[in-house]
Structure formats: structure tokens, C-alpha cells
Design a protein around this motif. Sequence first.
Motif, PDB file in Angstrom:
ATOM      1  N   LYS A 254       0.845  -1.184   0.000  1.00  0.00           N
ATOM      2  CA  LYS A 254       0.000   0.000   0.000  1.00  0.00           C
ATOM      3  C   LYS A 254       0.884   1.239   0.000  1.00  0.00           C
ATOM      4  N   GLU A 255       0.575   2.172  -0.905  1.00  0.00           N
ATOM      5  CA  GLU A 255       1.306   3.432  -0.970  1.00  0.00           C
ATOM      6  C   GLU A 255       0.333   4.574  -0.704  1.00  0.00           C
ATOM      7  N   TYR A 256       0.590   5.310   0.374  1.00  0.00           N
ATOM      8  CA  TYR A 256      -0.297   6.394   0.770  1.00  0.00           C
ATOM      9  C   TYR A 256       0.154   7.682   0.103  1.00  0.00           C
ATOM     10  N   LYS A 257      -0.668   8.165  -0.809  1.00  0.00           N
ATOM     11  CA  LYS A 257      -0.285   9.301  -1.643  1.00  0.00           C
ATOM     12  C   LYS A 257       0.032  10.554  -0.826  1.00  0.00           C
ATOM     13  N   LYS A 258      -0.771  10.818   0.196  1.00  0.00           N
ATOM     14  CA  LYS A 258      -0.603  12.066   0.962  1.00  0.00           C
ATOM     15  C   LYS A 258       0.697  12.085   1.761  1.00  0.00           C
ATOM     16  N   THR A 259       1.059  10.959   2.347  1.00  0.00           N
ATOM     17  CA  THR A 259       2.221  10.916   3.237  1.00  0.00           C
ATOM     18  C   THR A 259       3.466  10.318   2.586  1.00  0.00           C
ATOM     19  N   GLY A 260       3.274   9.565   1.488  1.00  0.00           N
ATOM     20  CA  GLY A 260       4.398   8.885   0.859  1.00  0.00           C
ATOM     21  C   GLY A 260       4.783   7.605   1.584  1.00  0.00           C
ATOM     22  N   GLU A 261       4.046   7.263   2.625  1.00  0.00           N
ATOM     23  CA  GLU A 261       4.330   6.061   3.405  1.00  0.00           C
ATOM     24  C   GLU A 261       3.981   4.799   2.609  1.00  0.00           C
ATOM     25  N   LYS A 262       4.774   3.745   2.814  1.00  0.00           N
ATOM     26  CA  LYS A 262       4.532   2.466   2.148  1.00  0.00           C
ATOM     27  C   LYS A 262       4.408   1.359   3.189  1.00  0.00           C
ATOM     28  N   GLU A 263       3.475   0.442   2.962  1.00  0.00           N
ATOM     29  CA  GLU A 263       3.240  -0.645   3.903  1.00  0.00           C
ATOM     30  C   GLU A 263       2.979  -1.942   3.136  1.00  0.00           C
ATOM     31  N   ARG A 264       3.800  -2.939   3.395  1.00  0.00           N
ATOM     32  CA  ARG A 264       3.654  -4.225   2.709  1.00  0.00           C
ATOM     33  C   ARG A 264       2.726  -5.152   3.487  1.00  0.00           C
ATOM     34  N   TYR A 265       1.952  -5.953   2.753  1.00  0.00           N
ATOM     35  CA  TYR A 265       0.995  -6.870   3.361  1.00  0.00           C
ATOM     36  C   TYR A 265       1.327  -8.312   2.967  1.00  0.00           C
ATOM     37  N   PRO A 266       2.229  -8.958   3.700  1.00  0.00           N
ATOM     38  CA  PRO A 266       2.568 -10.352   3.385  1.00  0.00           C
ATOM     39  C   PRO A 266       1.421 -11.297   3.742  1.00  0.00           C
ATOM     40  N   LEU A 267       1.335 -12.406   3.033  1.00  0.00           N
ATOM     41  CA  LEU A 267       0.299 -13.399   3.292  1.00  0.00           C
ATOM     42  C   LEU A 267       0.764 -14.396   4.358  1.00  0.00           C
ATOM     43  N   ASP A 268      -0.201 -15.094   4.946  1.00  0.00           N
ATOM     44  CA  ASP A 268       0.116 -16.099   5.963  1.00  0.00           C
ATOM     45  C   ASP A 268       0.320 -17.473   5.330  1.00  0.00           C
ATOM     46  N   LEU A 269       0.882 -17.497   4.148  1.00  0.00           N
ATOM     47  CA  LEU A 269       1.115 -18.742   3.431  1.00  0.00           C
ATOM     48  C   LEU A 269       2.599 -19.112   3.484  1.00  0.00           C
ATOM     49  N   PRO A 270       2.919 -20.399   3.508  1.00  0.00           N
ATOM     50  CA  PRO A 270       4.328 -20.792   3.420  1.00  0.00           C
ATOM     51  C   PRO A 270       4.892 -20.418   2.047  1.00  0.00           C
ATOM     52  N   ALA A 271       6.056 -19.809   2.039  1.00  0.00           N
ATOM     53  CA  ALA A 271       6.625 -19.304   0.785  1.00  0.00           C
ATOM     54  C   ALA A 271       7.647 -20.269   0.194  1.00  0.00           C
ATOM     55  N   GLY A 272       7.763 -20.198  -1.140  1.00  0.00           N
ATOM     56  CA  GLY A 272       8.835 -20.905  -1.821  1.00  0.00           C
ATOM     57  C   GLY A 272       8.636 -22.383  -2.041  1.00  0.00           C
ATOM     58  N   ARG A 273       7.403 -22.879  -1.878  1.00  0.00           N
ATOM     59  CA  ARG A 273       7.133 -24.296  -2.114  1.00  0.00           C
ATOM     60  C   ARG A 273       5.662 -24.487  -2.488  1.00  0.00           C
TER      61      ARG A 273
END
Length: 321
Positions: free
Chosen positions: A120-139
Motif C-alpha cells: 500500500k502506498e499512501y499518496k498524501k504521506t508517501g508512506e509504504k506498507e507491505r501486506y505479506p500473506l500467511d502462506l508458506p513461501a517458496g514451495r
Amino acid sequence: MIKVSVVVISYNVDSYINVCLNSIINQTFKDIEIICVDDGSKDHTLEKLKLIAKEDERIKIIAQNNQGPFAARMNGLRVATGAYVIFVDGDDWIDCREIEAAQDVIEKYRLDVVFFDYIKEYKKTGEKERYPLDLPAGRIINRDELRDIIYKECMGNTRYSSMCTKMYRISYLRSLEFPLQSDLRYGEDLLLLLEVYDNLDKTFYINEGFYHYYVHSGESLSNRHTDFNIHKQLFEVRMKYAVKWKVEEYAYANFIYSTLCEIIYKIKCKEDLIEIFKYIKDDDFKVAIKKENEKITIGILRTKKLVLFYKAIKIATGIMW
């Protein structure tokens, strides 16, 4: 045959569409077609699409009367000629590696769907926030793991509710029984994703934030009014799958949450109390309150203030009913 179709839907996003399309045009993976579905924009979005299309022959434009995001996605999917497809909203953009990374995985493991994260990129503040999933990665993730994680999450508006954070095998999507149309202007991806998840046997999660979602004000795709009737429609759609998946208590809890938020909104707007009581007396809300699991509901409500309000409403409903 083109490898990947990119379906871009746009509605009044003339301030963002250049950034969106440039992020797709400049992908490291080049064997793509870009299908732009303009959903009756009233600004200069369509004009800008036509200008950009003159510079890249991979871009195709569909201009339709305003029918909503669901119809726009379905119309784009209908004409797509690739083996795989991704969806992008016209006021967002994607990392230059998204298509190559997802396409490599979906082909290597012969999958129907691949997941990745969004930022998520907040236009007004320039802040960025990533939303990772609760899934096992890489398999490879099997059906039992999907059921344990995703089915409950699908009963609310969560990180698993967006069509844009996945790559799909087109033949898989076309094999599913989607509704032919929908007038939903919020949560419309749910109509597609519930069916996607219900038929998915295995998948793969790429633990990278490829999709960039702008948070801003204005008349964009993500800025739809979410009135109570929409929440009721979504609840009815979810319940069909909740019963099948045996996660009804999560559907009830999320509907209670949506109803409480609507009541609070109406109170802040100083609505007449008689109008507010209509939500409390709603038949679906009554069923949800009677059949809920309180522990699950409180977990979804999260904040102390909302939990206290919920308990007060339960006392009130006990008196009224």
C-alpha cells in the motif's frame, strides 16, 4: 500464442494511468498483451489510453459504458488470448519483475494460480506498507493448507480478497462457474475468488511485494461507497461457501463487524435513531448474532471500543428481540 495477458481496468484515473501502463510496458517479460478496459470514465483516461496505445502495439482498448469493476474484468478476460493472465487496476502499478517471476513459477510447477504480495502506498504521506500473506513461501501449498488458512480469511475483506495479487492460468478461470454479471461496486473480486479458491488443489506463494496499491481520495476504482445493502449481498455470497467449507462462524463474525461499522457511521452522521434501529432489526444480523461464536467475533472486531460497542448491542438486541 501470447504467454501472458494483462487486463487493466480503469475508471476516472487520468492522473495515474500513465504510471500504471508504463510499469506494464517496461516489464522484464515482454511476451504480453495489454487489454485496457475503460469503464465509462468521465475524465481524460480514455484519451490517454489511446495516446499510449499508439506507441505500443501490444495495447488493446475496450471502451464500455459504466458497468463496474466486475464486468470490466470479465470483459477483459473474455478477449484475452494469453496462456496466463494478471489483473491491474488503472490507479495502481506493478513491479517490473512481477510477470516474469510469476510466469516462471506457474509454468515450472504447472499451477493454475500463483500468489504474491501487495504494497500500500499512501499518496498524501508517501508512506509504504507491505501486506505479506500467511502462506508458506517458496514451495507448493496443498489443498489442506489452503483450507486451513484461506477459507476463514475469505469470510471478510482481507489480503486474500484481491484479484490483482495473483497470476492465473486462463483455461482454469474459464472453466469455473462465475456469475454472468454483478452490480456490486465493492468486494466484487469476491465473486470470482471464492470460486477460484473452492476449486484450487495447489498453489505457490512468492514472498515479494510486486503489486503497488495507491491509497488516495477521489473517484477511483477503490473509492466506492460501501452501504449496508452491499454488505448484505456479500454476506449472502459468502454463506454459500461458508456452509460448504464449514466456516459459518467466520461469516457471521464478519457480517456483525460490517453491521457495527455501518451503525457507527450512521451515528456519526447523526442519522435518525429509527433508521439506525433498522440495522439492528435486520434479519441477517439477527441470525448472525444468534449463531455466532463470540470468541471468533471478538477476535475479528479487534479494538476494545468496537468490542464494547458489540457487547452493548448484544444487550440491546436481547431486550428488543
